[in-house]
Design a protein around this motif. Structure first.
Motif, PDB file in Angstrom:
ATOM      1  N   VAL A 172      -5.764 -12.744 -15.177  1.00  0.00           N
ATOM      2  CA  VAL A 172      -5.029 -11.516 -14.173  1.00  0.00           C
ATOM      3  C   VAL A 172      -4.061 -11.362 -14.285  1.00  0.00           C
ATOM      4  CG1 VAL A 172      -5.485 -10.017 -12.941  1.00  0.00           C
ATOM      5  CG2 VAL A 172      -7.586 -10.966 -12.521  1.00  0.00           C
ATOM      6  N   ARG A 173      -3.488 -12.317 -13.662  1.00  0.00           N
ATOM      7  CA  ARG A 173      -1.748 -12.315 -13.933  1.00  0.00           C
ATOM      8  C   ARG A 173      -0.729 -12.903 -14.642  1.00  0.00           C
ATOM      9  NH1 ARG A 173       0.993 -16.639 -11.228  1.00  0.00           N
ATOM     10  NH2 ARG A 173       2.434 -14.481 -10.370  1.00  0.00           N
ATOM     11  N   VAL A 174      -1.567 -12.763 -15.791  1.00  0.00           N
ATOM     12  CA  VAL A 174      -0.472 -12.909 -17.470  1.00  0.00           C
ATOM     13  C   VAL A 174       0.652 -12.763 -17.556  1.00  0.00           C
ATOM     14  CG1 VAL A 174      -0.510 -13.347 -19.753  1.00  0.00           C
ATOM     15  CG2 VAL A 174      -2.791 -13.184 -18.919  1.00  0.00           C
ATOM     16  N   VAL A 175       1.441 -11.070 -16.679  1.00  0.00           N
ATOM     17  CA  VAL A 175       2.127 -11.073 -16.819  1.00  0.00           C
ATOM     18  C   VAL A 175       2.690 -10.425 -15.180  1.00  0.00           C
ATOM     19  CG1 VAL A 175       4.198  -9.118 -16.990  1.00  0.00           C
ATOM     20  CG2 VAL A 175       3.303 -10.794 -18.735  1.00  0.00           C
ATOM     21  N   PRO A 176       2.746 -10.601 -13.889  1.00  0.00           N
ATOM     22  CA  PRO A 176       3.086  -9.520 -12.738  1.00  0.00           C
ATOM     23  C   PRO A 176       4.196  -9.380 -12.755  1.00  0.00           C
ATOM     24  CG  PRO A 176       3.601 -12.561 -12.614  1.00  0.00           C
ATOM     25  CD  PRO A 176       3.804 -12.198 -14.105  1.00  0.00           C
ATOM     26  N   LEU A 177       4.336  -7.768 -12.248  1.00  0.00           N
ATOM     27  CA  LEU A 177       5.784  -7.410 -11.471  1.00  0.00           C
ATOM     28  C   LEU A 177       5.098  -6.997  -9.840  1.00  0.00           C
ATOM     29  CD1 LEU A 177       4.984  -4.484 -14.331  1.00  0.00           C
ATOM     30  CD2 LEU A 177       6.251  -6.659 -13.987  1.00  0.00           C
ATOM     31  N   TYR A 178       6.712  -7.268  -9.656  1.00  0.00           N
ATOM     32  CA  TYR A 178       6.810  -6.649  -8.217  1.00  0.00           C
ATOM     33  C   TYR A 178       7.512  -5.682  -7.996  1.00  0.00           C
ATOM     34  CZ  TYR A 178       5.301 -11.935  -8.105  1.00  0.00           C
ATOM     35  OH  TYR A 178       4.900 -12.952  -8.815  1.00  0.00           O
ATOM     36  N   LEU A 179       6.259  -4.741  -7.575  1.00  0.00           N
ATOM     37  CA  LEU A 179       7.255  -3.495  -7.228  1.00  0.00           C
ATOM     38  C   LEU A 179       8.181  -3.031  -5.625  1.00  0.00           C
ATOM     39  CD1 LEU A 179       6.446  -0.243  -7.997  1.00  0.00           C
ATOM     40  CD2 LEU A 179       5.113   0.084  -7.135  1.00  0.00           C
ATOM     41  N   PRO A 180       8.776  -2.743  -6.111  1.00  0.00           N
ATOM     42  CA  PRO A 180      10.096  -2.634  -4.165  1.00  0.00           C
ATOM     43  C   PRO A 180       9.232  -1.852  -3.364  1.00  0.00           C
ATOM     44  CG  PRO A 180      11.050  -3.253  -6.511  1.00  0.00           C
ATOM     45  CD  PRO A 180       9.649  -2.819  -7.072  1.00  0.00           C
ATOM     46  N   PRO A 181       8.815  -1.946  -2.796  1.00  0.00           N
ATOM     47  CA  PRO A 181       8.997  -1.654  -1.643  1.00  0.00           C
ATOM     48  C   PRO A 181      10.102  -0.334  -1.289  1.00  0.00           C
ATOM     49  CG  PRO A 181      10.155  -3.170  -0.335  1.00  0.00           C
ATOM     50  CD  PRO A 181       9.536  -3.386  -1.895  1.00  0.00           C
ATOM     51  N   LEU A 182       9.753   0.919  -1.053  1.00  0.00           N
ATOM     52  CA  LEU A 182      10.379   2.506  -0.552  1.00  0.00           C
ATOM     53  C   LEU A 182      11.330   1.896   0.184  1.00  0.00           C
ATOM     54  CD1 LEU A 182      10.462   5.525  -1.231  1.00  0.00           C
ATOM     55  CD2 LEU A 182       8.948   6.049   0.737  1.00  0.00           C
ATOM     56  N   LYS A 183      11.066   1.352   1.492  1.00  0.00           N
ATOM     57  CA  LYS A 183      12.787   0.604   1.924  1.00  0.00           C
ATOM     58  C   LYS A 183      14.009   0.333   1.316  1.00  0.00           C
ATOM     59  CE  LYS A 183      10.834  -3.465   3.836  1.00  0.00           C
ATOM     60  NZ  LYS A 183      10.547  -4.036   5.433  1.00  0.00           N
ATOM     61  N   SER A 184      12.950  -0.863   0.436  1.00  0.00           N
ATOM     62  CA  SER A 184      13.747  -1.842  -1.056  1.00  0.00           C
ATOM     63  C   SER A 184      14.879  -0.078  -1.355  1.00  0.00           C
ATOM     64  CB  SER A 184      13.559  -2.484  -1.076  1.00  0.00           C
ATOM     65  OG  SER A 184      12.939  -1.758  -2.331  1.00  0.00           O
ATOM     66  N   ARG A 185      14.403   0.582  -1.918  1.00  0.00           N
ATOM     67  CA  ARG A 185      14.467   1.591  -3.065  1.00  0.00           C
ATOM     68  C   ARG A 185      15.449   2.758  -3.277  1.00  0.00           C
ATOM     69  NH1 ARG A 185       8.299   3.723  -5.255  1.00  0.00           N
ATOM     70  NH2 ARG A 185       7.565   1.609  -4.775  1.00  0.00           N
TER      71      ARG A 185
ATOM     72  N   TRP B 291       9.166   2.175   6.948  1.00  0.00           N
ATOM     73  CA  TRP B 291       8.198   3.149   5.852  1.00  0.00           C
ATOM     74  C   TRP B 291       7.379   2.006   5.103  1.00  0.00           C
ATOM     75  CZ3 TRP B 291       7.821   7.918   6.075  1.00  0.00           C
ATOM     76  CH2 TRP B 291       9.656   8.592   6.643  1.00  0.00           C
ATOM     77  N   PRO B 292       6.168   1.163   6.247  1.00  0.00           N
ATOM     78  CA  PRO B 292       5.402   0.430   5.957  1.00  0.00           C
ATOM     79  C   PRO B 292       3.979   1.214   5.307  1.00  0.00           C
ATOM     80  CG  PRO B 292       5.349   0.712   8.558  1.00  0.00           C
ATOM     81  CD  PRO B 292       6.568   1.539   8.010  1.00  0.00           C
ATOM     82  N   GLY B 293       4.131   2.510   5.030  1.00  0.00           N
ATOM     83  CA  GLY B 293       3.383   2.617   4.568  1.00  0.00           C
ATOM     84  C   GLY B 293       3.269   3.274   3.095  1.00  0.00           C
ATOM     85  N   ASN B 294       4.532   3.599   2.534  1.00  0.00           N
ATOM     86  CA  ASN B 294       5.728   3.682   1.099  1.00  0.00           C
ATOM     87  C   ASN B 294       6.159   5.096   1.006  1.00  0.00           C
ATOM     88  OD1 ASN B 294       6.581   0.914   0.470  1.00  0.00           O
ATOM     89  ND2 ASN B 294       4.729   0.247   1.184  1.00  0.00           N
ATOM     90  N   ILE B 295       5.818   5.160  -0.005  1.00  0.00           N
ATOM     91  CA  ILE B 295       5.830   6.882  -0.648  1.00  0.00           C
ATOM     92  C   ILE B 295       4.663   7.568   0.528  1.00  0.00           C
ATOM     93  CG2 ILE B 295       5.051   8.546  -2.453  1.00  0.00           C
ATOM     94  CD1 ILE B 295       6.940   6.798  -3.596  1.00  0.00           C
TER      95      ILE B 295
ATOM     96  N   THR C 204       0.837  -1.153   0.198  1.00  0.00           N
ATOM     97  CA  THR C 204       0.202   0.206   0.132  1.00  0.00           C
ATOM     98  C   THR C 204       0.893   1.258  -0.543  1.00  0.00           C
ATOM     99  OG1 THR C 204      -1.998  -1.296   1.380  1.00  0.00           O
ATOM    100  CG2 THR C 204      -1.923   1.268   1.508  1.00  0.00           C
ATOM    101  N   GLY C 205       0.397   2.492  -1.087  1.00  0.00           N
ATOM    102  CA  GLY C 205       1.251   3.401  -0.820  1.00  0.00           C
ATOM    103  C   GLY C 205       2.607   3.490  -2.096  1.00  0.00           C
ATOM    104  N   SER C 206       2.863   2.625  -2.459  1.00  0.00           N
ATOM    105  CA  SER C 206       4.094   1.862  -3.051  1.00  0.00           C
ATOM    106  C   SER C 206       3.871   3.114  -4.327  1.00  0.00           C
ATOM    107  CB  SER C 206       4.447   0.684  -3.287  1.00  0.00           C
ATOM    108  OG  SER C 206       3.139  -0.162  -3.632  1.00  0.00           O
ATOM    109  N   GLY C 207       2.613   2.974  -5.060  1.00  0.00           N
ATOM    110  CA  GLY C 207       3.049   3.431  -6.409  1.00  0.00           C
ATOM    111  C   GLY C 207       2.206   2.936  -7.612  1.00  0.00           C
ATOM    112  N   LYS C 208       0.967   2.120  -7.398  1.00  0.00           N
ATOM    113  CA  LYS C 208       0.788   0.856  -7.947  1.00  0.00           C
ATOM    114  C   LYS C 208      -0.115   1.556  -9.254  1.00  0.00           C
ATOM    115  CE  LYS C 208      -1.091  -1.631  -5.185  1.00  0.00           C
ATOM    116  NZ  LYS C 208      -0.610  -0.880  -3.861  1.00  0.00           N
ATOM    117  N   GLU C 209      -0.843   2.405  -9.312  1.00  0.00           N
ATOM    118  CA  GLU C 209      -1.312   3.198  -9.761  1.00  0.00           C
ATOM    119  C   GLU C 209      -0.862   4.030 -10.784  1.00  0.00           C
ATOM    120  OE1 GLU C 209      -5.377   6.416 -10.573  1.00  0.00           O
ATOM    121  OE2 GLU C 209      -6.000   5.770  -8.820  1.00  0.00           O
ATOM    122  N   LEU C 210       0.227   4.504 -10.239  1.00  0.00           N
ATOM    123  CA  LEU C 210       1.433   5.467 -11.296  1.00  0.00           C
ATOM    124  C   LEU C 210       1.992   4.611 -12.280  1.00  0.00           C
ATOM    125  CD1 LEU C 210       3.018   8.103  -9.300  1.00  0.00           C
ATOM    126  CD2 LEU C 210       1.981   8.174 -10.177  1.00  0.00           C
TER     127      LEU C 210
END
Length: 319
Positions: free
Chosen positions: A179-192, A231-235, A48-54
């Motif tokens: 739905v998950r033909v291509v899964p993409l794993y968005l890194p959390p903020l703490k690992s960026r 940063w559990p709530g990320n960005i 949550t809050g990591s920017g998935k809609e962007l």
């Protein structure tokens, strides 16, 4: 004198509003660009809050559908009835309160990209309708017998495992594969690596433009606290923290005491046991004064028995 950190000249990469300097994010966005060129359904996994809609918007902008509609809906924020109406549309009189026809997102987004955030929260009966759209490119508005056709590209997002939900019967297995033909794993903020510092200065710069206070430095203790936090709530949480620090402090420097308690390793006042006990103590004292020391009246006002009140007063050292 405490060391001060100031903004550096490093310019972040900008992916449609998603800013980063982190190597793992650059790799992730390169993957997103590659799959954007296809028509495959994409599932973005991320906190949550990591920017998935962007990410979803960027995929749309990089695809051949860029000139068409982009629609987004949060499945966790809507009731079953409202979600069905939003997606499928409805005819007047389809249900109580349906006073006029409504065009749904399946029709409005024809030729474009539909983003379903928190798709794991979608009710099973609506999942069946979505499966029909993905398989047969058609749907039926609520209260209608007319079959409409649509051509959408689906991008979904969730912070849950759809495989696990499917195994538990809470998500259709056949839909999961669509739905998950291509899964993409968005890194959390703490690992960026580098993004917390870079984004902090980006947010500070924006707040400097909007408010009277102008910040140009961060003390070393405050800077270390920002970098050490998980940063559990990320960005979204980082924005809130910087906004808080900008509002609560004074002068051109963010100090450690300007940061919220959780970044200083402290429990927020409203979550500490001491605060809870003090609040209860203050309430009992106020009621005792209001009812002139009559314990039964105080117990009644608190909705507890006199014996329970006696035990509370004893544990709070009020007798």
């Amino acid at each position: 004198m405490t060391d001060l950190y100031r903004p550096d000249d490093q310019r972040p990469h900008n992916f449609g509003g998603l800013l980063t300097v982190a190597p793992n994010m650059l790799e992730f966005m390169a993957q997103a660009e590659r799959v954007a060129r296809t028509q495959a359904s994409i599932l973005v996994r991320g906190q949550t809050g990591s920017g998935k809609e962007l990410v979803a918007r960027y995929i749309h902008d990089q695809s051949r559908r860029a000139g068409q509609a982009f629609s987004a809906i949060n499945c966790a924020a809507l009731s079953r009835e409202l979600m069905a109406s939003e997606l499928f549309g409805h005819k007047r009189g389809a249900f109580t309160g349906a006073t006029h026809d409504r065009t749904g997102l399946f029709e409005l987004t024809d030729g474009g990209t539909l983003f379903l955030d928190e798709i794991a929260e979608m009710p099973l009966d609506i999942q069946a309708g979505l499966l029909r759209v993905l398989q047969d490119r058609c749907f039926t508005p609520l209260g209608s017998s007319e079959v409409l056709h649509t051509d959408i590209r689906l991008v979904s997002a969730t912070h849950k495992s759809l495989r696990k939900l499917a195994a538990e019967g809470d998500f259709r297995e056949d839909l999961m594969y669509r739905v998950r033909v291509v899964p993409l794993y968005l890194p959390p903020l703490k690992s960026r690596v580098g993004d917390v510092a870079m984004l902090s200065w980006q947010f500070i710069h924006s707040l400097n433009q909007e408010n009277e206070r102008h910040i140009d430095s961060i003390t070393a203790p405050a800077y270390d606290a920002l970098l050490a936090y998980d940063w559990p709530g990320n960005i979204r949480e980082l924005i809130n923290v910087i906004t808080y620090a900008h509002a609560i402090g004074e002068g051109p420097t963010i100090q450690l005491q300007d940061l919220p308690p959780e970044l200083r390793g402290e429990a927020p006042p409203d979550e500490s046991e001491i605060s809870i006990e003090q609040n209860e103590r203050d309430r009992i004292l106020a009621l005792m004064q209001q009812h002139k020391g009559h314990k039964q009246a105080v117990a009644d006002a608190m909705g507890i028995s006199r014996a329970t009140l006696w035990r509370k007063m004893k544990s709070l050292q009020l007798m």
